[in-house]
Design a protein around this motif. Structure first.
Motif, PDB file in Angstrom:
ATOM      1  N   GLY A   1      14.931   9.768  34.877  1.00  0.00           N
ATOM      2  CA  GLY A   1      16.032   9.944  33.939  1.00  0.00           C
ATOM      3  C   GLY A   1      16.108   8.811  32.940  1.00  0.00           C
TER       4      GLY A   1
ATOM      5  N   CYS B   1      21.528  13.790  34.200  1.00  0.00           N
ATOM      6  CA  CYS B   1      20.121  13.545  33.870  1.00  0.00           C
ATOM      7  C   CYS B   1      19.583  14.714  33.053  1.00  0.00           C
TER       8      CYS B   1
ATOM      9  N   TYR C   1      18.358   7.576  29.719  1.00  0.00           N
ATOM     10  CA  TYR C   1      19.665   7.803  29.115  1.00  0.00           C
ATOM     11  C   TYR C   1      19.763   6.985  27.835  1.00  0.00           C
TER      12      TYR C   1
END
Ligand SMILES: [Zn+2]
Length: 88
Positions: free
Chosen positions: A78, A37, A80
């Motif tokens: 987080g 993360c 991504y």
């Protein structure tokens, strides 16, 4: 930007599977994802404060440019991006 052709959260193992257009398939374990993360909070913390190996992925939110992952330790910040996921 390359987008995955398919995403799957395998409930038994809690692994995230990603299929890419070039035929590559990734199977990422939750602890690896959690450790990767890059949110501001995680980047500012020393790694020894990281979660244990028993962390799981609770849910995924597709964002267009990537995915947001909610983990069993309550962490949900987080994000991504697809190109970053490909490097994991
Ligand atoms: Zn984070």
């Amino acid at each position: 930007m390359v987008l995955p052709t398919r995403l799957e959260l395998a409930p038994a193992e809690g692994r995230l599977r990603i299929w890419w257009p070039d035929g590559r398939r990734q199977s990422l374990n939750p602890a690896r994802l959690r450790a990767a993360c890059r949110c501001a909070a995680c980047r500012s913390k020393p790694s020894e404060e990281g979660p244990g190996q028993d962390v799981r992925v609770i849910t995924l939110q597709e964002m267009g440019y990537g995915i947001q992952i909610v983990f069993s330790d309550g962490h949900d910040r987080g994000i991504y991006p697809w190109p970053y996921l490909q490097t994991l």
